[in-house]
Design a protein around this motif. Sequence first.
Motif, mmCIF file in Angstrom:
data_model
loop_
_atom_site.group_PDB
_atom_site.id
_atom_site.type_symbol
_atom_site.label_atom_id
_atom_site.label_comp_id
_atom_site.label_asym_id
_atom_site.label_seq_id
_atom_site.Cartn_x
_atom_site.Cartn_y
_atom_site.Cartn_z
ATOM 1 N N ALA A 5 0.827 -1.210 0.000
ATOM 2 C CA ALA A 5 0.000 0.000 0.000
ATOM 3 C C ALA A 5 0.860 1.259 0.000
ATOM 4 N N PHE A 6 0.453 2.244 -0.795
ATOM 5 C CA PHE A 6 1.132 3.539 -0.787
ATOM 6 C C PHE A 6 0.202 4.606 -1.344
ATOM 7 N N LEU A 7 0.556 5.858 -1.062
ATOM 8 C CA LEU A 7 -0.175 7.021 -1.555
ATOM 9 C C LEU A 7 0.760 7.844 -2.421
ATOM 10 N N ARG B 126 -3.165 3.303 -3.420
ATOM 11 C CA ARG B 126 -3.140 1.901 -3.829
ATOM 12 C C ARG B 126 -3.105 1.029 -2.575
ATOM 13 N N PHE B 127 -4.158 0.220 -2.415
ATOM 14 C CA PHE B 127 -4.262 -0.634 -1.229
ATOM 15 C C PHE B 127 -3.368 -1.860 -1.352
ATOM 16 N N ARG C 285 -7.393 0.206 -5.861
ATOM 17 C CA ARG C 285 -6.894 1.566 -5.729
ATOM 18 C C ARG C 285 -8.066 2.552 -5.783
ATOM 19 N N VAL C 286 -7.830 3.744 -5.258
ATOM 20 C CA VAL C 286 -8.760 4.869 -5.372
ATOM 21 C C VAL C 286 -7.971 6.056 -5.918
ATOM 22 N N PHE D 159 -12.603 7.698 -8.624
ATOM 23 C CA PHE D 159 -13.064 6.368 -8.976
ATOM 24 C C PHE D 159 -12.325 5.291 -8.186
ATOM 25 N N LEU D 160 -12.997 4.164 -8.057
ATOM 26 C CA LEU D 160 -12.431 2.959 -7.462
ATOM 27 C C LEU D 160 -12.087 2.012 -8.595
#
Length: 478
Positions: free
Chosen positions: A82-84, A124-125, A130-131, A160-161
């Motif tokens: 996971a990261f942003l 990103r999960f 991801r969102v 969006f998802l």
Amino acid sequence: MSGLMLGRAAGARQEAQRNAQSQAQSQAQSEAQSQAQSETRRPLPQSNRWQEDWSAYGRSGKCCAPADRLKYIALPALSEQAFLSLGLNLRERWESADAAGFGAAGQSADSWLLQRLQAHADLRFDAHWRVFVQIEDVRSLGKRAPGPADRNPLDLRLAFLAYVRPLADGWLKLRAGRQDFAFDLQRFASLRDGPNVRQSFDALWADVERGRWRLIAFASQPVQYRAQSAFDDRSDRGLRFHMFRAERQLAGGNELSAFHAWYAEDGAGWAGVSGNERRRVTDLRFAGKRGDWDWDLEAMGQRGRIAEGRIRAWAVGARLGLTFADSALQPRLGLQMDAASGDRRAGDAHVETFNPLFPNGGYYFTLAGYTGYANLLHVRPSLSLRPLAPLKLSLSYGLQWRQSRADAVYLQPAVPLAATAGAASRWTGAYTQVRGDWTLSPYRTFAIEAVRFEAGAAVRAAGGRDAGYLGVEYKWAW
């Protein structure tokens, strides 16, 4: 003597083994360095920022600039993957026009600044979910009569998802929410990047890629932009656009694609007929390259109903090019030809005017926005040169007629020019376009475009005149 010879042979074998081991180690080190460089290479900005992937770059821990730490913010509390990632876009364009709409409605010369500022966050999960969210603030500064595509104060552009899963020889991709999409040369379905406000869709999207095939299906409601207050954009069932599309990669990098779409707009108006518009759209395209030649051919047919009348419309577009890649300036000779149907008889309740749907006319024709892809015959030869690797210069000369004299001349995207329907001549006019594009870096570009349109008899009969345009644009992405 034999012992001495055996000793020398054993030494030679040991030396050969050492050399082989050394070569293998060097090759392994080279491959590792190449892989490390690939993993740490900074991704390039995309027109659709959600198409960027910063995962490998961020995991390497070797960012190229301090601010790039915001490109990969690890979130181990969610998962190991996971990261942003954060990013920004800025576009500034100064424009000057001496006769918007050919001056037919009394418009005088004007100049203004168009500004587009966008910020996005990509969460990103894991490898699948991801969102993506992007907000924007779009301004028109100094323009006396801004249009609906000029302004959009602080609002939500994308949200969006998405879900991605690898298949045996391809991918499954799903998206739900506010998103954008573009196809091919964006003649009829585009990001609408030419105007100041891009086009988004509230949509459900499914995409399956297997080998040379790609199948796409989506159902959407195009976003309707409002400029009265922040976060007031909406989509509604009064405008809908759905599509099923198939793409096939052919030998030599060529591509064949086709789609069938459904377009519905309540309260539409065409050629004096108003009512609920329902169009079924069929499109076929073939594009590719062979040697120094390239081509892009597309044809679209539209059938449907509006009010009590029927709709029958069509359009074709072609771009051909010949590039002399071995020459110093890499000249490219181009020829563009377009045709779109117009209404044949006013007042008969039927409509033959082509609906260009969601075109990117600003870049497909000119940023001046003089004419749109409806009731059109268009021929444009062009020449482009590259005096420097990052600099492209282009010159083109366009000739335009109306396909049907009974229908109007249409401005971009499909706005009829008053009093041109039924004018005596089909001749719309001719224009000269000069443009320069300079890539300052992978993250900064500069462009300048000048257009001079010599109005033809159809425009002059409605009180129009010659028109000129000058635009200077700067783009920056982080």
